[in-house]
Write an enzyme that holds these catalytic residues in place. Structure first.
Site, PDB file in Angstrom:
ATOM      1  N   LYS A  66     -10.971  -1.309   6.792  1.00 30.12           N
ATOM      2  CA  LYS A  66      -9.787  -0.862   7.517  1.00 30.12           C
ATOM      3  C   LYS A  66     -10.253  -0.273   8.851  1.00 30.12           C
ATOM      4  CE  LYS A  66      -6.097   2.621   7.311  1.00 30.12           C
ATOM      5  NZ  LYS A  66      -5.334   3.550   6.456  1.00 30.12           N
TER       6      LYS A  66
ATOM      7  N   GLU B  75       0.840  -1.194   0.000  1.00 30.29           N
ATOM      8  CA  GLU B  75       0.000   0.000   0.000  1.00 30.29           C
ATOM      9  C   GLU B  75       0.876   1.247   0.000  1.00 30.29           C
ATOM     10  OE1 GLU B  75      -2.675   2.599   3.111  1.00 30.29           O
ATOM     11  OE2 GLU B  75      -2.633   0.424   3.404  1.00 30.29           O
TER      12      GLU B  75
ATOM     13  N   ARG C  23       0.441  10.404   0.101  1.00 26.42           N
ATOM     14  CA  ARG C  23       0.819  11.481   1.011  1.00 26.42           C
ATOM     15  C   ARG C  23       1.981  12.318   0.494  1.00 26.42           C
ATOM     16  NH1 ARG C  23       0.900   7.979   6.675  1.00 26.42           N
ATOM     17  NH2 ARG C  23      -1.052   6.855   6.295  1.00 26.42           N
TER      18      ARG C  23
END
Length: 209
Positions: free
Chosen positions: A130, A42, A46
């Site tokens: 999640k 993953e 960002r």
């Protein structure tokens, strides 16, 4: 969508949460993780180079299943699919983003931190969620409490998960995998210590199975 997401989550005991600051690090970092036995990756959205990093990993790293994390906007869905993402992850679950994900048929782990959020997402057809931020939201005790009333919902706890407590989460019947950043510390990436990252990945796969 949900079946492929569930199968993806079940395929690895942990999914590394990766922040790539320099594009040149993307491929060697991913290769180190794959060599250490961690193949589902993953890459978080960002940094400015995140999408290009995903594109490079998808094209150049054999054996890697690369996805994107920290999807927050509807536009992120199309951008990630265009970059070659095979799945996506979000810290929360705003309705517009969930609509876009389902319209695209994009394998996805939407974020939740409460029973209500989990119920809403399960009603929409998401089978694996999640749980974030796991440590702050109640951790193992919280997920254990949800196992009976929400028996049909699977979770990937992330946030506050480490190699020390990952087994505690994975022992729960409603946890199929965990997310964490301990296999790719930023300082090791900046130092280009790919061998060290491979060792961390190998230690994790040996410990978690």
């Amino acid at each position: 969508m949900t079946l492929s997401t569930l199968a993806l989550a079940k395929s690895a005991p942990m999914i590394p949460v990766i922040v790539i600051e320099e594009l040149a690090h993307a491929v060697p970092l991913a290769k180190a993780l794959v060599a250490g036995g961690i193949t589902t990756l993953e890459v978080t959205l960002r940094t400015p180079v995140a999408l290009d990093a995903i594109r490079a990993i998808a094209a150049e790293v054999e054996g890697a299943v690369v996805g994107a994390g920290t999807l927050r906007k509807v536009a992120d869905v199309a951008a990630c699919i265009d970059a070659g993402c095979q799945f996506g992850v979000s810290p929360g679950s705003p309705a517009a983003l969930m609509d876009a994900v389902q319209e695209a048929g994009f394998p996805f782990l939407p974020g939740c931190a409460s029973p209500t959020e989990a119920m809403v997402l399960a009603e929409r057809g998401f089978e694996v969620l999640k749980f974030f931020p796991a440590g702050a939201a109640g951790g193992v005790k919280m997920l254990s409490s949800l196992a009976s009333p929400l028996a049909d919902v699977a979770f990937c706890p992330t946030g506050g998960v480490s190699l020390k407590n990952a087994k505690d989460y994975l022992a729960l019947p409603n946890v199929v995998t965990v997310g964490g950043s301990w296999v790719c510390p930023p300082d090791m990436a900046r130092a280009e210590d790919w061998a060290g990252i491979e060792r961390l990945a190998r230690a994790t796969t040996d410990a978690l199975g």
